[in-house]
Design an enzyme around this catalytic site. Structure first.
Site, short mmCIF file in Angstrom:
data_model
loop_
_atom_site.label_atom_id
_atom_site.label_comp_id
_atom_site.label_asym_id
_atom_site.label_seq_id
_atom_site.Cartn_x
_atom_site.Cartn_y
_atom_site.Cartn_z
N GLU A 67 0.63 -0.97 -0.04
CA GLU A 67 -0.08 0.16 -0.12
C GLU A 67 1.28 1.34 -0.26
O GLU A 67 0.97 2.25 -0.45
CB GLU A 67 -1.13 0.29 1.10
CG GLU A 67 -1.79 -1.43 0.99
CD GLU A 67 -2.48 -1.16 -0.22
OE1 GLU A 67 -2.68 0.53 -0.67
OE2 GLU A 67 -3.47 -1.62 -0.49
N CYS A 76 -12.87 1.72 -15.60
CA CYS A 76 -13.14 3.08 -15.42
C CYS A 76 -11.90 4.02 -15.56
O CYS A 76 -11.31 4.73 -14.32
CB CYS A 76 -13.61 3.72 -13.93
SG CYS A 76 -14.88 5.17 -14.02
N CYS A 78 -16.71 1.09 -20.81
CA CYS A 78 -17.99 1.44 -20.15
C CYS A 78 -18.95 0.14 -19.94
O CYS A 78 -20.20 -0.37 -19.24
CB CYS A 78 -19.02 2.86 -19.96
SG CYS A 78 -18.20 4.02 -20.17
N CYS A 96 -18.44 -2.40 -17.79
CA CYS A 96 -18.41 -1.70 -16.57
C CYS A 96 -19.78 -2.29 -15.58
O CYS A 96 -20.55 -2.31 -16.07
CB CYS A 96 -18.05 -1.02 -15.92
SG CYS A 96 -18.39 0.35 -15.11
N CYS A 102 -24.67 5.30 -13.71
CA CYS A 102 -23.32 5.93 -13.91
C CYS A 102 -23.65 7.23 -14.38
O CYS A 102 -24.07 7.57 -15.87
CB CYS A 102 -22.07 5.34 -14.73
SG CYS A 102 -20.60 6.07 -15.07
#
Length: 369
Positions: free
Chosen positions: A48, A207, A214, A217, A223
């Site tokens: 991370e 995205c 799209c 997705c 959206c």
DNA sequence: AAGGCGTGGCC
DNA sequence: TGGCCAAGCCT
């Protein structure tokens, strides 16, 4: 076969958002990144931190090298800062490495070597903010807290139609509210690992900033950006300011096959890294040379190079000089003579690494000739 | 609250 | 090509 009589995909709202993302991640998300398929907080934490403002492809090699040298949190805590920075060199944002090292020592000393488990506790550690703490808590312990990184900001601004530069306090606050609301309205048995990973995967593989996919997705039917053809307008662009152009001179002082390096202050650009002695003005470099019994000339001037930071550009002029013998001096932790063939083991900023690589190549070819 | 903080990839 | 951005945090 899909026909006109089949039911349309269900609308996704704040109540179904989290489950939709979690489900999608399990079938379509990424499952084989080096830091996945483990619950070890040390490995998850390390990934991370490395991934902050840094792309996956860049991180992978560093991640493996780092873990090989520092297999456990205790190994990292025991190491010297110089050693840690050497394994970070080239990755950028060096405060991350300094904080990582401090954090390892904090966990050893204040948490008995056991990584804290709640997002609130994790977020008190150096270099770990609200989003990174939530990610570590989710992946290591299944903790239920929202993340908000670049991927999530892109997904949220597009899906919910949030306009305004995400770097401002107001927009940032709104996005955190959305992130929290989704969890508040989500199912109690939500799988936080696949949901958290799913948000990142969605931003990274569907995205995306340019040319979002799209059609593949899971959120497309609801959206805002897709329905309004606003993908290019969201997230809103950062208002750009002119970045100042600065210049400096760097001294390449060679003694046999050793080069003079100087340790930079802990704060500021390249904090804590070894670097060539750097001067804002040529006069200052010339003065420093007096102490070594050498004088820079047109002969010693090398090709300038341009390095671009986020907030300024730096034109570097390197000067290459050779000293016959080293004047006696007090031992000093702030500079050293480093053998050119050991530069790979030294924490050096990218442009300095580049300059010295050129110097070494040039020396090698001269010796052959 | 905005700006400091690295580097490499992308178009 | 250069401008823009990438799994943010700290002050």
């Amino acid at each position: 076969m899909t026909t006109a009589t089949s039911t349309p995909p269900p609308k996704v709202g704040v109540e179904t958002f989290a489950q939709a993302v979690s489900n999608w991640q399990k079938s379509e998300g990424r499952h084989h990144l080096p830091w996945q398929n483990t619950r070890d907080p040390y490995r998850i934490w390390l990934s991370e931190i490395m991934l902050q403002q840094t792309q996956v492809g860049t991180v992978i090699d560093y991640y493996h090298r780092f873990l090989k040298r520092f297999p456990t949190l205790a190994d990292l805590a025991r190491a010297s800062q110089a050693d840690v920075l050497a394994y970070w060199a080239g990755l950028g944002y060096y405060a991350r490495a300094r904080n990582l090292h401090r954090c390892a020592q904090t966990v050893m000393e204040q948490w008995g070597g056991k990584f804290p488990e709640t997002p609130e506790q994790i977020a008190t550690l150096p270099g770990i903010g609200r989003s990174t703490a939530a990610a570590i808590a989710a992946f290591s312990f299944g903790g239920r807290a929202p993340i908000l990184d670049g991927n999530v900001k892109r997904v949220f601004t597009r899906f919910f139609g949030v306009f305004g530069y995400t770097g401002t306090k107001a927009v940032e606050t709104e996005l955190w509210s959305i992130a929290q609301a989704i969890l508040d309205h989500g199912p109690r048995d939500l799988d936080m690992i696949s949901y958290t990973q799913g948000l990142m995967d969605l931003g990274a593989t569907r995205c995306t900033r340019t040319k979002p996919d799209c059609t593949h997705c899971p959120l497309t039917t609801s959206c805002y950006a897709n329905l309004n053809n606003a993908q290019k307008a969201l997230p809103s662009a950062r208002p750009r300011k002119l970045v100042p152009q600065r210049e400096c001179h760097m001294l390449i002082l060679l003694h046999n096959d050793n080069v003079l390096l100087e340790k930079r202050p802990q704060t500021g650009i390249w904090g804590g890294l070894w670097c060539l002695p750097q001067f804002n003005e040529f006069d200052a470099l010339e003065n420093a040379c007096v102490n070594w019994g050498v004088k820079p000339s047109a002969q010693s001037k090398m090709a300038t190079l341009q390095h671009t930071f986020t907030h300024f550009k730096l034109q570097i002029t390197p000067w290459w000089l050779t000293v016959k013998r080293i004047p006696l001096a007090e031992p000093n932790n702030d500079y050293c003579w480093q053998p050119l063939n050991l530069l790979a083991d030294t924490g050096l900023p990218a442009p300095v690494q580049k300059i010295l690589h050129g110097v070494r190549q040039s020396l090698l070819s001269n010796n052959k000739a």
